[in-house]
Design an enzyme around this catalytic site. Structure first.
Site, mmCIF file in Angstrom:
data_model
loop_
_atom_site.group_PDB
_atom_site.id
_atom_site.type_symbol
_atom_site.label_atom_id
_atom_site.label_comp_id
_atom_site.label_asym_id
_atom_site.label_seq_id
_atom_site.Cartn_x
_atom_site.Cartn_y
_atom_site.Cartn_z
ATOM 1 N N ILE A 115 88.999 21.842 46.258
ATOM 2 C CA ILE A 115 87.671 21.493 45.719
ATOM 3 C C ILE A 115 87.817 20.460 44.599
ATOM 4 O O ILE A 115 87.047 19.494 44.526
ATOM 5 C CB ILE A 115 86.935 22.755 45.217
ATOM 6 C CG1 ILE A 115 86.762 23.762 46.363
ATOM 7 C CG2 ILE A 115 85.566 22.381 44.642
ATOM 8 C CD1 ILE A 115 86.250 25.133 45.938
ATOM 9 N N SER B 57 96.961 20.721 36.567
ATOM 10 C CA SER B 57 97.319 21.886 37.395
ATOM 11 C C SER B 57 98.743 22.220 36.975
ATOM 12 O O SER B 57 99.339 21.483 36.195
ATOM 13 C CB SER B 57 97.354 21.558 38.891
ATOM 14 O OG SER B 57 96.259 20.808 39.297
ATOM 15 N N ARG B 58 99.317 23.268 37.521
ATOM 16 C CA ARG B 58 100.688 23.588 37.123
ATOM 17 C C ARG B 58 101.659 22.537 37.665
ATOM 18 O O ARG B 58 102.666 22.246 37.053
ATOM 19 C CB ARG B 58 101.075 24.983 37.624
ATOM 20 C CG ARG B 58 100.403 26.086 36.816
ATOM 21 C CD ARG B 58 100.526 27.411 37.510
ATOM 22 N NE ARG B 58 99.926 27.382 38.842
ATOM 23 C CZ ARG B 58 99.838 28.421 39.640
ATOM 24 N NH1 ARG B 58 100.307 29.572 39.251
ATOM 25 N NH2 ARG B 58 99.261 28.314 40.837
ATOM 26 N N ARG C 232 85.890 30.220 38.017
ATOM 27 C CA ARG C 232 85.599 31.628 37.775
ATOM 28 C C ARG C 232 85.268 31.813 36.299
ATOM 29 O O ARG C 232 85.901 31.204 35.426
ATOM 30 C CB ARG C 232 86.805 32.507 38.124
ATOM 31 C CG ARG C 232 86.949 32.812 39.588
ATOM 32 C CD ARG C 232 85.840 33.716 40.126
ATOM 33 N NE ARG C 232 85.979 33.985 41.546
ATOM 34 C CZ ARG C 232 85.378 33.280 42.533
ATOM 35 N NH1 ARG C 232 84.586 32.272 42.250
ATOM 36 N NH2 ARG C 232 85.559 33.617 43.796
ATOM 37 N N GLU D 3 79.160 38.598 36.224
ATOM 38 C CA GLU D 3 78.012 38.290 37.087
ATOM 39 C C GLU D 3 77.438 39.562 37.699
ATOM 40 O O GLU D 3 78.207 40.456 38.044
ATOM 41 C CB GLU D 3 78.459 37.335 38.209
ATOM 42 C CG GLU D 3 78.919 35.990 37.677
ATOM 43 C CD GLU D 3 79.519 35.086 38.754
ATOM 44 O OE1 GLU D 3 79.438 35.434 39.942
ATOM 45 O OE2 GLU D 3 80.060 34.046 38.384
ATOM 46 N N HIS E 1 75.654 31.079 40.381
ATOM 47 C CA HIS E 1 76.787 31.053 41.320
ATOM 48 C C HIS E 1 76.328 30.584 42.713
ATOM 49 O O HIS E 1 76.398 31.327 43.693
ATOM 50 C CB HIS E 1 77.450 32.432 41.412
ATOM 51 C CG HIS E 1 78.851 32.381 41.948
ATOM 52 N ND1 HIS E 1 79.835 33.253 41.550
ATOM 53 C CD2 HIS E 1 79.449 31.564 42.865
ATOM 54 C CE1 HIS E 1 80.964 32.979 42.195
ATOM 55 N NE2 HIS E 1 80.751 31.948 42.999
HETATM 56 P P1 NAP Z 1 92.933 25.670 45.619
HETATM 57 O O1 NAP Z 1 92.995 24.589 46.634
HETATM 58 O O2 NAP Z 1 93.925 26.767 45.680
HETATM 59 O O3 NAP Z 1 93.004 24.989 44.176
HETATM 60 C C1 NAP Z 1 93.262 25.685 43.000
HETATM 61 C C2 NAP Z 1 93.805 24.699 41.993
HETATM 62 O O4 NAP Z 1 94.009 25.373 40.747
HETATM 63 C C3 NAP Z 1 95.147 24.091 42.382
HETATM 64 O O5 NAP Z 1 95.137 22.733 42.025
HETATM 65 C C4 NAP Z 1 96.163 24.852 41.535
HETATM 66 O O6 NAP Z 1 97.276 24.005 41.303
HETATM 67 C C5 NAP Z 1 95.326 25.105 40.276
HETATM 68 N N1 NAP Z 1 95.801 26.245 39.501
HETATM 69 C C6 NAP Z 1 96.017 27.506 39.922
HETATM 70 N N2 NAP Z 1 96.488 28.269 38.926
HETATM 71 C C7 NAP Z 1 96.583 27.458 37.842
HETATM 72 C C8 NAP Z 1 97.017 27.649 36.511
HETATM 73 N N3 NAP Z 1 97.460 28.833 36.092
HETATM 74 N N4 NAP Z 1 96.983 26.607 35.658
HETATM 75 C C9 NAP Z 1 96.560 25.394 36.075
HETATM 76 N N5 NAP Z 1 96.118 25.151 37.340
HETATM 77 C C10 NAP Z 1 96.130 26.165 38.212
HETATM 78 O O7 NAP Z 1 91.523 26.376 45.656
HETATM 79 P P2 NAP Z 1 90.079 25.747 45.954
HETATM 80 O O8 NAP Z 1 89.738 25.935 47.370
HETATM 81 O O9 NAP Z 1 89.997 24.388 45.375
HETATM 82 O O10 NAP Z 1 89.174 26.775 45.087
HETATM 83 C C11 NAP Z 1 89.384 26.875 43.691
HETATM 84 C C12 NAP Z 1 88.570 27.990 43.083
HETATM 85 O O11 NAP Z 1 87.211 27.620 43.029
HETATM 86 C C13 NAP Z 1 88.547 29.319 43.817
HETATM 87 O O12 NAP Z 1 89.693 30.091 43.554
HETATM 88 C C14 NAP Z 1 87.281 29.973 43.289
HETATM 89 O O13 NAP Z 1 87.577 30.742 42.147
HETATM 90 C C15 NAP Z 1 86.419 28.788 42.880
HETATM 91 N N6 NAP Z 1 85.218 28.641 43.726
HETATM 92 C C16 NAP Z 1 83.989 28.716 43.150
HETATM 93 C C17 NAP Z 1 82.858 28.554 43.938
HETATM 94 C C18 NAP Z 1 81.485 28.632 43.367
HETATM 95 O O14 NAP Z 1 80.554 28.921 44.114
HETATM 96 N N7 NAP Z 1 81.291 28.356 42.075
HETATM 97 C C19 NAP Z 1 82.982 28.357 45.308
HETATM 98 C C20 NAP Z 1 84.251 28.274 45.851
HETATM 99 C C21 NAP Z 1 85.372 28.414 45.048
HETATM 100 P P3 NAP Z 1 98.734 24.560 40.940
HETATM 101 O O15 NAP Z 1 99.023 25.670 41.899
HETATM 102 O O16 NAP Z 1 99.626 23.362 41.059
HETATM 103 O O17 NAP Z 1 98.630 25.025 39.528
HETATM 104 C C1 8YV Z 2 80.958 32.567 46.939
HETATM 105 C C2 8YV Z 2 83.025 31.600 45.770
HETATM 106 O O1 8YV Z 2 79.804 32.498 46.196
HETATM 107 O O2 8YV Z 2 84.351 31.122 47.647
HETATM 108 C C3 8YV Z 2 84.321 31.475 46.466
HETATM 109 O O3 8YV Z 2 85.349 31.718 45.814
HETATM 110 O O4 8YV Z 2 82.974 31.815 44.602
HETATM 111 C C4 8YV Z 2 81.757 31.380 46.514
HETATM 112 O O5 8YV Z 2 81.905 30.582 47.631
HETATM 113 C C5 8YV Z 2 81.475 33.942 46.838
HETATM 114 O O6 8YV Z 2 82.754 34.091 47.281
HETATM 115 C C6 8YV Z 2 80.557 34.846 47.619
HETATM 116 O O7 8YV Z 2 80.558 36.070 47.098
#
Ligand code: NAP
Ligand code: 8YV
Length: 327
Positions: free
Chosen positions: A157, A176-177, A234, A263, A281
């Site tokens: 993302i 990121s790490r 988060r 939440e 959210h």
């Molecule tokens: P992803 O591809 O796994 O990306 C996570 C990123 O965070 C990676 O670049 C990782 O890089 C970095 N990271 C992990 N631990 C870290 C640390 N301790 N310090 C610094 N960087 C760190 O996951 P994604 O698909 O992009 O999703 C990311 C997050 O978005 C999800 O886990 C979820 O919590 C959130 N999310 C929110 C919504 C919403 O509705 N608001 C929706 C979907 C997802 P390194 O491993 O190199 O550190």
């Molecule tokens: C959703 C999210 O709102 O994918 C995630 O990590 O935070 C969101 O896409 C959630 O997972 C649905 O409960």
């Protein structure tokens, strides 16, 4: 496809209708209010082999289900599932990556625009008849023009957000790490160094013990008085008390939050702050994308029980194969 009607799958709590429909077509479905073994009969506990999770699934729950092989989480973030424990006891955990990436990135940019340019308040100005009564909406104090944006978590993302920011003509940096191969954005090995370099910080890192309250007072101070903070990852990654203080005393200019620590409870102090833009959210919450997430959640369960492999295993359980459940 194999007949999976004898495989019992638990759906704890409220679920996406498409998940329920497809699981009921394929498996024997057991419903419970939450993933709490005390809500299940001993006979159900002994038969459940899969969980389609929308709510927390902890180690005790996994241990109480001796036949459990897989927890298929709805969402890419799986911080509510004890994946390290699952990895130890041979339970597969899956999530829903990729299918929501572009939607969440769209939302992040929407939240950034609303926060920087007061668009939510501008919309209310029209609805409340104030345009006609009071005149033009006040000019926004801040702008995206000339901003340097830091991304905390340049994963799937984060990179989709970065591509959009580039199209907006903004400078992008990240932390990121590990350094990400194949991107030209400036890399900072710590969050504080990133925050010092930029004036706008977008957090899209997962909720883990390591990221707990990573966005703290020092990071917000480093962002500075023109600073904008956007929280998409988060709520646990943010020290909410420090954020409330920073927004109240002008340490930073504004914040836009899609995620919160507890939440759906949002601290009243945040609700009262005029320089906070608050979304409930909604990062992935279009019918289109939530449907795709439900499909991937179910596809993981079907693939596990018919082809012996998960579609999107999480790293902590990538080594788990069928038949290795430890009792
Ligand atoms: P992803 O591809 O796994 O990306 C996570 C990123 O965070 C990676 O670049 C990782 O890089 C970095 N990271 C992990 N631990 C870290 C640390 N301790 N310090 C610094 N960087 C760190 O996951 P994604 O698909 O992009 O999703 C990311 C997050 O978005 C999800 O886990 C979820 O919590 C959130 N999310 C929110 C919504 C919403 O509705 N608001 C929706 C979907 C997802 P390194 O491993 O190199 O550190
Ligand atoms: C959703 C999210 O709102 O994918 C995630 O990590 O935070 C969101 O896409 C959630 O997972 C649905 O409960």
């Amino acid at each position: 496809m194999a007949d999976l009607k004898s495989v019992a799958v638990l759906i704890p709590g409220p679920a996406h209708p498409r998940t329920v429909e497809r699981l009921e077509q394929t498996f024997e479905v057991i419903r419970a209010e939450r993933a709490d073994p005390s809500l299940l009969s001993p006979e159900q506990r002994d038969r459940i082999r899969g969980v389609a999770s929308f709510t927390p699934v902890n180690a005790a729950c996994m241990d109480a289900l001796p036949q459990l092989e897989i927890v298929a989480n709805f969402g890419v973030g799986y911080d509510f599932v004890d994946a390290p424990h699952a990895g130890k006891v041979g339970v597969m955990v899956t999530n829903t990556p990729d299918v929501l990436t572009e939607e969440v990135a769209d939302t992040a940019l929407g939240l950034l625009l609303c926060t920087a340019r007061d668009f939510c308040k501008a919309e209310q100005w029209v609805r409340q008849g104030r345009w006609e009564k009071d005149g033009p909406f006040p000019l926004s104090r801040s702008t995206l023009r000339g901003r340097k944006v830091g991304i905390f978590g340049l994963g799937r993302i984060g990179q989709a957000v970065a591509r959009r920011l580039e199209a907006f003509g903004l400078e992008v940096a990240y932390h990121s790490r590990r350094k990400v191969e194949g991107v030209d954005y400036a890399y900072f090995p710590s969050l504080i160094e990133l925050a010092t370099h930029v004036d706008t910080l977008i957090s899209i890192a997962p909720g883990t013990p390591e990221t707990e309250k990573a966005v703290n007072r020092q990071v917000l101070e480093a962002l500075g008085p023109q600073g904008i903070f956007i929280s998409m990852g988060r709520g646990s990654t943010v020290d909410e008390d420090a954020l409330i203080a920073a927004l109240s005393d002008g340490t930073i200019m504004a914040a836009g939050l899609d995620v919160f620590r507890d939440e759906p409870r949002v601290p009243q102090a945040l609700i009262d702050l005029p320089n906070a833009t608050l979304f409930p959210h909604v990062g992935s919450s279009s019918q289109h994308t939530r449907g795709a997430m439900a499909d991937l959640q179910v596809d993981n369960l079907i693939s596990w029980f018919s082809a012996n492999k998960a579609v999107t295993p999480v790293p902590e359980t990538a080594h788990v194969v069928p038949g290795t459940r430890k009792g």
